[in-house]
Design a protein around this motif. Structure first.
Motif, short mmCIF file in Angstrom:
data_model
loop_
_atom_site.label_atom_id
_atom_site.label_comp_id
_atom_site.label_asym_id
_atom_site.label_seq_id
_atom_site.Cartn_x
_atom_site.Cartn_y
_atom_site.Cartn_z
N LEU A 125 40.49 66.31 67.70
CA LEU A 125 40.34 65.70 66.38
C LEU A 125 41.49 66.09 65.47
O LEU A 125 42.11 65.24 64.82
CB LEU A 125 39.00 66.10 65.77
CG LEU A 125 38.75 65.56 64.36
CD1 LEU A 125 38.28 64.12 64.45
CD2 LEU A 125 37.72 66.38 63.62
N LYS A 135 44.05 63.35 64.15
CA LYS A 135 43.67 62.96 62.79
C LYS A 135 44.85 62.46 61.96
O LYS A 135 44.70 61.49 61.20
CB LYS A 135 42.98 64.13 62.09
CG LYS A 135 42.40 63.76 60.73
CD LYS A 135 41.65 64.95 60.13
CE LYS A 135 41.11 64.60 58.74
NZ LYS A 135 40.37 65.73 58.14
N ILE A 146 36.61 58.70 66.48
CA ILE A 146 36.03 58.20 65.22
C ILE A 146 34.59 57.75 65.43
O ILE A 146 33.70 58.04 64.62
CB ILE A 146 36.89 57.05 64.65
CG1 ILE A 146 38.21 57.62 64.10
CG2 ILE A 146 36.14 56.30 63.55
CD1 ILE A 146 39.17 56.56 63.60
N SER A 192 32.27 60.93 66.53
CA SER A 192 32.11 61.92 65.46
C SER A 192 31.48 61.33 64.21
O SER A 192 31.17 62.07 63.27
CB SER A 192 33.47 62.53 65.10
OG SER A 192 34.31 61.56 64.50
N TYR A 202 33.07 59.58 62.08
CA TYR A 202 34.12 60.18 61.26
C TYR A 202 34.01 59.83 59.79
O TYR A 202 34.15 60.69 58.92
CB TYR A 202 35.48 59.76 61.81
CG TYR A 202 36.65 60.26 61.00
CD1 TYR A 202 37.09 61.58 61.11
CD2 TYR A 202 37.31 59.42 60.09
CE1 TYR A 202 38.16 62.05 60.36
CE2 TYR A 202 38.37 59.88 59.34
CZ TYR A 202 38.79 61.19 59.48
OH TYR A 202 39.84 61.64 58.73
N TYR A 256 33.38 63.22 58.09
CA TYR A 256 34.63 63.74 57.52
C TYR A 256 35.02 62.91 56.31
O TYR A 256 34.27 62.11 55.81
CB TYR A 256 35.73 63.75 58.59
CG TYR A 256 35.40 64.61 59.78
CD1 TYR A 256 35.71 65.97 59.79
CD2 TYR A 256 34.75 64.08 60.89
CE1 TYR A 256 35.39 66.77 60.88
CE2 TYR A 256 34.42 64.87 61.99
CZ TYR A 256 34.75 66.22 61.97
OH TYR A 256 34.44 67.01 63.04
#
Length: 576
Positions: free
Chosen positions: A225, A229, A561, A564, A566, A570
């Motif tokens: 990640l 990223k 993505i 997770s 994402y 995040y």
């Protein structure tokens, strides 16, 4: 002598169970070899693995029946009926979706609506091997198995097969050790990118395990990640259109580029689409499909989110509840449209279209339930475009309208209308001829819809995108080897292009490139721009090391993505 006598006794006791074991192995092997039609990537060792894991699967499947079923032989009927259902479901599913049946679809039985013809066409005469093998096994069980076998003898028989399975499993792990690969490298990682071949090699119980593991495990490391990223976001072209226009996206079922330049007896297969090429249109016939198990739903996923779907599962089933940055939501946030709607040929719950629309943040879904006097399970393309017309004309402008067609959906065992126009070459199979006749019909409906837009002053104020959800598969078209190449590419039409697209129409592009192109065409400013390359991106940026690295890692970025979640877990990218 006693040892020899015991061995002979065990072999005699196991003789008829062994015949049942062999019949089950034949069923499993038939399933695997039917599902994996393209064996070009399989090595000799892969075939040996398949044979070994088939023996393991058969031994494990029969262990408990041999151990616990004694007088109640009718339970074997239930057992083999379930086996037949499992194997035939996988076989028939694979002939439509080129994959083993995902366990996550067991609860999606409502998606069978309208697919009866697909299922019937999927049935082959050779599939009788499955029920016939079960019948033979049951005849052996009823006529040759002793009625009152002692617990000790059943224990010996069952553990004979289980022991064989255990020895084979141990041998496999020993080979892995000798080949200096870890179980993760051997069993887990390959399934992420080659699920079909990996399941062929490792068998049914492996497939059950990996499916369960996929639904409960993290499929990426924090190191991966952190490494990838910085590549998640991309640069906008900064182009701002002079005015906001309607965006109309027509996703044609199984539209092949091959068909668009065909004409027979002076008659074109797609005269209306060909006419659109002559207007203010960017046309590219070299789009590489990137859909996976989800087929049509994957096409929508790529176009509206900009991510590639997972290779080993139906993405919308297992990851629909994720948070995504979608094209409709960006249009709404940046005041590019006032309303969005989608028109589909099926019921609203088919392939979870209603839930998909909510997560794509599409305001309204129109389905066959909204069409007056509907008769069939699916609307045909004439009905679809009439429904779309009735909704488009009432919507406040600018709007986003997404239309899904259906009349070119497989199977192609019959045509929608009689062929009175085309004299096809002899090498064209009947299925290919029917597909082209159906496409000619769909093209006529697209032409009628374009005429409606022009007559109602919607055409000039709209960016119209026409493309396909995925290719028409060669198996469905029953193509000979000489024609299989025609299914490798789908087309893209962008009509009323507000900005000059300098990318050559002869360049090969991918489905993932359409999402960032839509963002640039509509002037969307967002750091999230999908994993593809916009057709408006300059070559200097596109050829930079960073952009090349982004595209090379498109699948890995998408996987991380999605797995997770994402955009929820995040930081959400800047959409201002």
């Amino acid at each position: 002598m006693k040892l020899t006598h015991k061995i002979i006794h065990i072999l005699q006791q196991s003789k008829y169970p062994f015949f049942v074991f062999i019949l089950l192995c034949i069923q499993l092997i038939y399933m695997h070899y039917t599902i994996v039609t393209d064996k070009g990537e399989l090595t000799t060792f892969a075939y040996l693995e398949n044979l070994g894991t088939t023996l393991i699967d058969a031994g494990l499947l029969l262990f408990f029946p041999f151990l616990f079923i004694n007088k109640r032989k009718y339970i074997y009927i239930i057992f083999f009926v379930l086996i037949d259902i499992l194997l035939l479901t996988n076989i028939w599913y694979s002939r439509n979706f080129h994959a083993y049946f995902p366990l996550s679809l067991i609860t999606e039985y409502n998606n069978l609506q309208g697919l009866t013809s697909n299922i019937l066409v999927s049935i082959s005469f050779l599939d009788l091997i499955i029920p016939f093998a079960s019948i033979f096994a049951l005849l052996i069980i009823y006529h040759k198995f002793q009625p009152n076998i002692s617990w000790k003898n059943r224990l010996v028989t069952s553990f004979t097969f289980l022991g064989t399975s255990f020895i084979l499993i141990t041998a496999f792990f020993a080979l892995i050790f000798l080949r200096s690969s870890t179980p993760k490298e051997k069993f887990i990682m390959p399934y992420a990118y080659t699920p079909l071949e990996t399941t062929f090699r490792h068998g049914v119980f492996y497939y059950f395990f990996i499916q369960a593991w996929n639904s409960s495990s993290q499929h990426y490391s924090e190191e991966e990640l952190l490494k990838l990223k910085p590549l998640f976001n991309a640069q906008s072209t900064g182009i701002i259109p002079e005015q906001n226009k309607n965006i109309i996206i027509i996703i044609v079922e199984s539209l092949l580029s091959f068909a668009n330049d065909l004409n027979f007896n002076g008659q074109e297969i797609t005269p209306n689409l060909n006419q659109l090429k002559k207007e203010n249109t960017y046309y590219n016939q070299h789009v590489i499909p990137q859909t996976q198990l989800g087929e049509s739903s994957d096409g929508q996923f790529i176009y509206l989110i900009g991510l590639l779907p997972l290779k080993n599962t139906v993405t919308i089933v297992n990851h629909l509840k994720n948070k995504y940055i979608t094209f409709p939501s960006l249009l709404k946030q940046q005041d590019k449209i006032k309303e969005s709607h989608m028109t589909i040929p099926t019921g609203p719950t088919y392939w979870r279209q209603d839930n998909m629309c909510q997560h794509y943040q599409i305001d309204t879904l129109f389905s066959r339930n909204d069409y007056p006097q509907r008769q069939a399970m699916w609307l045909n393309d004439e009905e679809i475009f009439k429904l779309a017309q009735s909704k488009d004309i009432k919507m406040p402008q600018p709007f986003l309208s997404i239309i899904l067609t259906a009349s070119t959906h497989s199977p192609y065992n019959q045509a929608i209308e009689e062929n009175t126009t085309f004299n096809f070459p002899k090498e064209y199979t009947q299925e290919l001829q029917n597909y082209l006749i159906n496409l000619h019909y769909t093209d006529r409906q697209i032409g009628n819809y374009i005429l409606f837009l022009k007559q109602n002053q919607l055409y000039d104020n709209s960016i119209i995108v026409i493309t396909s959800d995925h290719e028409a598969h060669a198996d469905f078209l029953n193509l000979p080897p000489s024609l299989k190449h025609i299914t490798h590419e789908i087309p893209l039409y962008i009509i009323n292009v507000p900005n000059v697209i300098k990318r050559s129409s002869h360049d090969t592009i991918k489905q993932m490139d359409i999402f960032p192109t839509l963002l640039d065409l509509t002037g969307i400013q967002s750091s999230w721009r999908g994993v593809g390359r916009s057709l408006l991106m300059s070559d200097s940026i596109a050829n930079s090391n960073r952009e090349k690295e982004r595209r090379e890692n498109a699948q890995k970025i998408s996987d991380i993505i999605i797995h997770s979640d994402y955009f929820k877990t995040y930081q959400r990218p800047n959409t201002n």
